[in-house]
Design a protein around this motif. Structure first.
Motif, short mmCIF file in Angstrom:
data_model
loop_
_atom_site.label_atom_id
_atom_site.label_comp_id
_atom_site.label_asym_id
_atom_site.label_seq_id
_atom_site.Cartn_x
_atom_site.Cartn_y
_atom_site.Cartn_z
N LEU A 10 0.83 -1.21 0.00
CA LEU A 10 0.00 0.00 0.00
C LEU A 10 0.87 1.27 0.00
N GLY A 11 1.72 1.41 1.00
CA GLY A 11 2.46 2.66 1.17
C GLY A 11 3.86 2.66 0.58
N ILE A 13 6.44 1.69 2.11
CA ILE A 13 7.43 2.05 3.14
C ILE A 13 7.67 0.92 4.14
N CYS A 14 6.89 -0.17 4.08
CA CYS A 14 7.14 -1.29 4.99
C CYS A 14 7.39 -2.60 4.23
N ARG A 15 6.32 -3.21 3.72
CA ARG A 15 6.44 -4.56 3.18
C ARG A 15 7.20 -4.64 1.86
N HIS A 47 3.35 8.54 0.69
CA HIS A 47 4.71 8.57 1.27
C HIS A 47 5.79 8.78 0.20
N ASP A 126 -0.09 -6.10 6.96
CA ASP A 126 0.41 -4.74 7.07
C ASP A 126 0.86 -4.48 8.52
P1 4NP Z 1 3.07 -0.85 3.68
O1 4NP Z 1 2.52 -0.28 5.08
O2 4NP Z 1 1.88 -0.92 2.75
O3 4NP Z 1 3.60 -2.18 4.03
O4 4NP Z 1 4.12 0.13 3.21
C1 4NP Z 1 1.77 0.90 5.14
C2 4NP Z 1 2.42 2.11 5.29
C3 4NP Z 1 1.68 3.28 5.37
C4 4NP Z 1 0.31 3.24 5.29
C5 4NP Z 1 -0.33 2.03 5.13
C6 4NP Z 1 0.40 0.85 5.05
N1 4NP Z 1 -0.45 4.44 5.38
O5 4NP Z 1 -1.69 4.36 5.36
O6 4NP Z 1 0.14 5.52 5.48
#
Ligand code: 4NP
Length: 162
Positions: A10-11, A13-15, A47, A126
């Motif tokens: 999604l973002g 920045i993590c997965r 992000h 997430d």
């Molecule tokens: P990601 O985690 O999808 O693993 O990068 C998230 C990071 C930020 C958000 C959601 C999921 N957000 O809503 O900001």
């Protein structure tokens, strides 16, 4: 033929940056940098330009991964550029399928857990709003699935040569 992989969450920045960092290390260790290219992207641009979440970077660094990619949103051209677009959960998978401009592009969309070998989880959860265990679980699931993906890429390449 070089294989190009895009990990998507999604973002971004993590997965998916973790998947990128883990896969790049496996590819480097296997000496396949000229054969396999790895990148990551997110389904929201919120992000954009940011480094991965500091919690994710810290957990990853303890396992020897440096996460230094910058968040960017998925682009329509990614469906041309990449051979595999791999979503971390069903929402990512469904959204990628919805964005895919044609049936060839749709066939490039996969779920990360398709490549799991040791874990039976049906998605990579997430970790953003959770605690420490969530970040560790992400790394456990991704180390397993990236190893499975690399095996699949190597096997499909040697099948092609036969
Ligand atoms: P990601 O985690 O999808 O693993 O990068 C998230 C990071 C930020 C958000 C959601 C999921 N957000 O809503 O900001």
């Amino acid at each position: 033929m070089k294989k190009k992989i895009l990990f998507v969450c999604l973002g971004n920045i993590c997965r998916s940056p973790s998947a990128e960092g883990i896969m790049k290390k496996l590819v480097r260790e296997a000496g396949l940098e000229n054969e396999i290219e790895v990148d990551s992207a997110g389904l929201i641009g919120y992000h954009e330009g940011e480094l991965p979440d500091p919690r994710m970077r810290s957990h990853a660094s303890r396992r020897g991964y440096t996460l230094d990619s910058r968040s960017r949103p998925v682009r329509l051209s990614d469906f041309d550029t990449f051979d595999y677009l791999i979503g971390m959960d069903d929402r990512n998978y469904d959204e990628l399928r919805r964005l895919a401009p044609d049936t060839d592009s749709m066939r490039k969309v996969h779920r990360m857990v398709e490549y799991s070998r040791r874990y039976a989880h049906d998605h990579v959860p997430d970790p953003y709003y959770g605690g420490t265990e969530g970040f560790e679980l992400v790394l456990d699931l991704l180390e397993d699935a990236c190893a499975g993906l690399l095996e699949e890429l190597v096997t499909s390449e040697s099948d092609n040569r036969e």
